[in-house]
Enzyme design. Structure first.
Site, short mmCIF file in Angstrom:
data_model
loop_
_atom_site.label_atom_id
_atom_site.label_comp_id
_atom_site.label_asym_id
_atom_site.label_seq_id
_atom_site.Cartn_x
_atom_site.Cartn_y
_atom_site.Cartn_z
N GLU A 106 46.46 39.22 45.88
CA GLU A 106 45.12 39.35 45.31
C GLU A 106 44.21 38.27 45.87
O GLU A 106 44.24 37.13 45.38
CB GLU A 106 45.19 39.20 43.79
CG GLU A 106 46.05 40.24 43.11
CD GLU A 106 45.60 40.48 41.67
OE1 GLU A 106 45.29 41.62 41.35
OE2 GLU A 106 45.53 39.51 40.90
N GLY A 131 37.42 41.05 40.48
CA GLY A 131 36.32 41.20 39.53
C GLY A 131 34.94 41.01 40.15
O GLY A 131 33.95 40.87 39.45
N HIS A 137 48.83 34.80 37.97
CA HIS A 137 47.52 35.42 38.26
C HIS A 137 46.52 34.31 38.60
O HIS A 137 46.58 33.22 38.05
CB HIS A 137 47.05 36.22 37.04
CG HIS A 137 45.85 37.06 37.34
ND1 HIS A 137 44.57 36.56 37.30
CD2 HIS A 137 45.75 38.36 37.74
CE1 HIS A 137 43.73 37.52 37.64
NE2 HIS A 137 44.41 38.62 37.91
N GLU A 167 43.59 33.81 37.72
CA GLU A 167 42.86 33.27 36.56
C GLU A 167 43.70 32.20 35.86
O GLU A 167 43.17 31.21 35.37
CB GLU A 167 42.47 34.40 35.59
CG GLU A 167 41.32 35.23 36.16
CD GLU A 167 41.28 36.68 35.72
OE1 GLU A 167 41.93 37.03 34.72
OE2 GLU A 167 40.60 37.47 36.41
N LYS A 212 44.01 42.06 31.05
CA LYS A 212 43.49 40.70 30.77
C LYS A 212 43.27 40.54 29.26
O LYS A 212 44.04 41.09 28.49
CB LYS A 212 42.21 40.45 31.57
CG LYS A 212 42.36 40.83 33.05
CD LYS A 212 41.25 40.34 33.90
CE LYS A 212 41.42 40.86 35.31
NZ LYS A 212 40.60 40.17 36.28
N ASN A 246 46.06 45.56 34.76
CA ASN A 246 46.04 44.22 34.14
C ASN A 246 44.84 44.22 33.19
O ASN A 246 43.70 44.10 33.64
CB ASN A 246 45.88 43.14 35.22
CG ASN A 246 45.65 41.77 34.62
OD1 ASN A 246 45.89 41.56 33.44
ND2 ASN A 246 45.18 40.84 35.45
N SER A 263 39.32 44.37 42.90
CA SER A 263 38.30 45.42 42.86
C SER A 263 38.80 46.76 43.42
O SER A 263 38.05 47.49 44.06
CB SER A 263 37.04 44.96 43.60
OG SER A 263 36.50 43.79 42.98
N GLY A 292 39.56 45.58 36.24
CA GLY A 292 38.45 46.32 35.62
C GLY A 292 38.70 47.82 35.49
O GLY A 292 38.49 48.40 34.42
C1 PEP Z 1 43.11 41.45 38.64
O1 PEP Z 1 42.60 40.69 37.82
O2 PEP Z 1 44.33 41.44 38.81
C2 PEP Z 1 42.21 42.33 39.38
C3 PEP Z 1 42.63 42.87 40.49
O3 PEP Z 1 40.97 42.53 38.84
P1 PEP Z 1 39.84 43.56 39.38
O4 PEP Z 1 40.54 44.85 39.69
O5 PEP Z 1 38.88 43.69 38.25
O6 PEP Z 1 39.24 42.93 40.60
#
Ligand code: PEP
Length: 248
Positions: A166, A172, A94, A96, A11, A9, A212, A234
């Site tokens: 998630e 993040g 998501h 966000e 973003k 992803n 993460s 990330g």
């Molecule tokens: C995400 O935004 O879907 C995600 C899992 O981000 P990160 O891996 O950075 O925690």
């Protein structure tokens, strides 16, 4: 057997030029991957990403889709438009989007229905906040989000759906749910799906972990029996890291 699926992803990262370099670097690194590989990229990079990955084992996805076919929806993008530029998958709901852009269980459902109508494969995100986890509400929240997302969707359609669990507090932040915590909640989500569609359908559904996930924790997470892949934020922005997760 559920085929593992690792999805990036991106973003709001990567211009077309940056996307081109990242994809060109990634292609040889994941060419022999056993897992299915998906990159969900900003709208402006979809067409280029689809062009660059044609004939490879990398599929391209978008990060959202409108719930309507067309019309007065300023700033939205339709499923038909996404298909036209080569998207195969789409992330929906998501955290966000839920937290910053007013996405609700109802709009997640409407977007999921719309994606399926146009044969886009939805990656539907669910997950609790830290406050909800600490308040003992994880199961209530993911049950509500899962049941909400799939209203009016048939068992046959579910074959084209992926759920991404998630935990919001792990996105993040560098904090990962332990492999056991992640598996426990994913197993619970599968039982919710079984309640809606029956065990056979639930057993076929792929459920990813996201939050993460990176080269150093991917193997332990993927060793869990109910975790069928990852949604990677990330670590999907660096070809070396993403390819290591893909080849956990
Ligand atoms: C995400 O935004 O879907 C995600 C899992 O981000 P990160 O891996 O950075 O925690």
């Amino acid at each position: 057997m559920r085929k593992p699926v690792i999805a990036g992803n991106w973003k709001m990262n990567n211009t077309i030029a940056a996307a081109t370099s990242l994809i060109n670097e990634l292609k040889p690194l994941v060419a022999d991957a056993e897992a299915e590989v998906v990159i969900c990229v900003p709208y402006t990079a979809i067409q280029k990403a689809a062009e660059l990955t044609r004939g490879t084992n990398i599929a391209v996805g978008a990060e959202n889709v409108a719930w309507a076919d067309k019309g007065a929806f300023t700033g939205e993008i339709s499923a038909e438009m996404l298909k036209e530029v080569g998207a195969e998958y789409v992330i929906i709901g998501h955290s966000e989007r839920r937290q910053m852009f007013g996405e609700t269980d109802e709009t997640v459902n409407m977007r999921t229905v719309q994606a399926l109508k146009y044969s886009l494969k939805p990656i539907v995100c669910v997950g609790e906040t830290l406050e909800e986890r600490e308040g003992g509400k994880t199961e209530t929240v993911v049950k509500r989000q899962t049941e909400g997302a799939f209203k009016g969707i048939s068992a046959a359609e579910l074959d084209n759906v992926i759920i991404a669990y998630e935990p919001v507090w792990a996105i993040g932040t560098g904090k990962t749910a332990t492999s056991e915590q992640a598996n426990e909640t994913i197993k619970y989500i599968r039982s919710v799906v079984a309640g809606l569609y029956g065990k056979a359908t639930a057993d076929k559904l792929r459920i990813q972990y996201g939050g993460s996930m990176n080269p150093s924790n991917a193997a332990a997470l993927m060793a869990q029996p109910d975790i069928d892949g990852g949604l990677i934020g990330g670590a999907s922005l660096k070809a070396a890291d993403f390819s290591k997760v893909v080849k956990y």
